[in-house]
Motif scaffolding. Structure first.
Motif, PDB file in Angstrom:
ATOM      1  N   PRO A   1     119.947 -34.024  26.102  1.00  0.00           N
ATOM      2  CA  PRO A   1     119.145 -34.919  25.252  1.00  0.00           C
ATOM      3  C   PRO A   1     118.146 -34.182  24.358  1.00  0.00           C
ATOM      4  N   ALA A   2     117.627 -33.063  24.826  1.00  0.00           N
ATOM      5  CA  ALA A   2     116.643 -32.325  24.019  1.00  0.00           C
ATOM      6  C   ALA A   2     117.276 -31.809  22.723  1.00  0.00           C
ATOM      7  N   VAL A   3     118.524 -31.387  22.818  1.00  0.00           N
ATOM      8  CA  VAL A   3     119.238 -30.888  21.635  1.00  0.00           C
ATOM      9  C   VAL A   3     119.468 -32.038  20.653  1.00  0.00           C
ATOM     10  N   ILE A   4     119.851 -33.187  21.202  1.00  0.00           N
ATOM     11  CA  ILE A   4     120.096 -34.361  20.358  1.00  0.00           C
ATOM     12  C   ILE A   4     118.802 -34.822  19.693  1.00  0.00           C
ATOM     13  N   GLU A   5     117.748 -34.919  20.496  1.00  0.00           N
ATOM     14  CA  GLU A   5     116.493 -35.438  19.940  1.00  0.00           C
ATOM     15  C   GLU A   5     115.921 -34.523  18.869  1.00  0.00           C
TER      16      GLU A   5
ATOM     17  N   ARG B   1     119.564 -42.728  27.254  1.00  0.00           N
ATOM     18  CA  ARG B   1     120.511 -42.083  28.185  1.00  0.00           C
ATOM     19  C   ARG B   1     121.480 -43.066  28.811  1.00  0.00           C
ATOM     20  N   GLN B   2     121.066 -44.315  28.911  1.00  0.00           N
ATOM     21  CA  GLN B   2     121.943 -45.338  29.462  1.00  0.00           C
ATOM     22  C   GLN B   2     123.086 -45.631  28.489  1.00  0.00           C
ATOM     23  N   ARG B   3     122.700 -45.896  27.269  1.00  0.00           N
ATOM     24  CA  ARG B   3     123.696 -46.291  26.268  1.00  0.00           C
ATOM     25  C   ARG B   3     124.322 -45.098  25.578  1.00  0.00           C
ATOM     26  N   GLU B   4     123.756 -43.939  25.770  1.00  0.00           N
ATOM     27  CA  GLU B   4     124.244 -42.717  25.143  1.00  0.00           C
ATOM     28  C   GLU B   4     124.297 -42.824  23.617  1.00  0.00           C
ATOM     29  N   TRP B   5     123.174 -43.302  23.064  1.00  0.00           N
ATOM     30  CA  TRP B   5     123.046 -43.253  21.616  1.00  0.00           C
ATOM     31  C   TRP B   5     121.619 -42.868  21.230  1.00  0.00           C
TER      32      TRP B   5
ATOM     33  N   ILE C   1     110.247 -42.451  14.763  1.00  0.00           N
ATOM     34  CA  ILE C   1     110.556 -42.319  16.188  1.00  0.00           C
ATOM     35  C   ILE C   1     112.049 -42.040  16.323  1.00  0.00           C
ATOM     36  N   ALA C   2     112.412 -41.071  17.147  1.00  0.00           N
ATOM     37  CA  ALA C   2     113.827 -40.839  17.448  1.00  0.00           C
ATOM     38  C   ALA C   2     113.942 -40.494  18.925  1.00  0.00           C
ATOM     39  N   PHE C   3     114.792 -41.213  19.646  1.00  0.00           N
ATOM     40  CA  PHE C   3     114.975 -40.894  21.069  1.00  0.00           C
ATOM     41  C   PHE C   3     116.411 -41.158  21.479  1.00  0.00           C
ATOM     42  N   PHE C   4     116.841 -40.400  22.491  1.00  0.00           N
ATOM     43  CA  PHE C   4     118.180 -40.578  23.037  1.00  0.00           C
ATOM     44  C   PHE C   4     118.107 -41.571  24.187  1.00  0.00           C
TER      45      PHE C   4
END
Ligand code: AVJ
Length: 331
Positions: free
Chosen positions: A207-211, A253-257, A248-251
């Protein structure tokens, strides 16, 4: 339909009509009167938004573009051999730099006949068409100017033996899951038994890479996000103060988006004159501007299956950051 250009090598038609095109007004009226406010991501891309997106693609944190390009560069010959592609249809074609990699491989294989760029921007389609017929001997370009959520059935019937319909960049991730499957079913209708879909999807990862990819250190993505407020101000005579909204941008984790939102930093009362709508934002209230789904191979396969397609090829980079997949009509 307006025919924009019709020569021996190039035909361009537009399905967009400015008078009837109420898409932004409708989406703003719907989206800003919902219990959780949202604006569909397609409205991020006016001229300024498209420029900012180009800048995002070159950011160190934004891995999808360069990873997809590297996969394409490495595997295009294989993809072309596998599909026997004579015609490339590209949904959201833009400047066609990804298309060139595929067109090069098709030309090298001796199968290249036609390219069908589909984009919302008339000048983008025209420029690409004019350049490409110069670059590729005997290439026919049939450009379609439209919104592929609304005008997909306007893609001309296939002219050749093997068509590849490409949707690259991870754009499919912008659709929520149900809409995504309905959209894939519509894409399926463009395919004959020997045709293939080529789909680019960003993959689930740390998630850190995505965020970081959606909240870069230079603040380009933040500006891109806030640009949608400038679009509404200009097109609908509204008085948003974009600087009052935080990116704001966040991953999830439940929905994987990934979600992008704009958070009002103080109470804001906004008048949108063109649609006679006043909208109140409480301090801290958020407006969703994008979801960008991240995939696994199993999810791609399941979405294909639900849309009457089947996974027929999977191409990824060594770090498995991004994937290209091929799909055919299910037997
Ligand atoms: C163009 C939809 C693939 O979701 O990564 C980039 C758009 N949003 N940074 C994505 C985007 C924030 C991008 N797509």
């Amino acid at each position: 339909m307006r025919a924009l250009l019709d020569t021996e090598e190039i035909r361009i038609e537009s399905w967009l009509s400015e008078v009837e095109d109420r898409s932004l007004a409708n989406d703003v009226l719907d989206g800003l009167t919902k219990p959780f406010k949202e604006i569909p991501p397609k409205h991020l891309y006016d001229t300024r938004g498209s420029e900012l997106f180009e800048q995002i693609c070159a950011l160190p944190e934004y891995y999808p573009t360069r990873t997809e390009l590297s996969i394409l560069t490495d595997r295009a010959p294989e993809i072309v051999e596998e599909t026997g592609a004579t015609e490339l249809v590209e949904l959201g074609s833009g400047a066609a730099d990804k298309a060139r990699i595929l067109l090069d491989a098709m030309a090298a294989a001796g199968t290249l006949e036609s390219y069908v760029p589909f984009d919302v921007s008339e000048h983008v389609v025209r420029d690409a068409a004019e350049q490409l017929v110069e670059e590729y001997d005997g290439l026919h370009v049939h450009g379609v100017v439209g919104d592929f959520e609304r005008h997909l059935e306007r893609v001309p019937p296939t002219g050749g033996d093997a068509r590849v319909v490409a949707l690259l960049g991870g754009t499919i991730g912008n659709f929520p899951p149900g809409t995504r499957r309905r959209f894939l079913r519509k894409v399926r209708a463009l395919l004959g038994p020997d045709d293939r879909l080529l789909l680019g999807t960003d993959l689930v990862k740390d998630p850190a890479v995505i965020e970081a990819a959606y909240d870069d250190s230079q603040g380009v993505t933040a500006e891109f996000n806030r640009n949608v407020l400038h679009v509404i101000n200009r097109e609908l005579d509204a008085d948003f103060i974009p600087a009052a909204f935080e990116h704001i941008a966040f991953f999830d984790r439940q929905r994987e988006w990934v979600e992008m939102r704009l958070r009002a930093q103080r109470p804001c009362s906004v008048m949108i004159k063109a649609i006679g709508l006043r909208v109140e934002f409480a301090a801290g209230e958020e407006l969703r501007t994008e979801i960008s789904a991240k995939f696994t191979r199993a999810r791609v396969a399941a979405d294909f299956k639900a849309a009457g397609l089947q996974l027929a090829g999977w191409y990824t980079d060594p770090d498995e950051l991004f994937a290209l997949s091929l799909a055919s009509r299910a037997a």
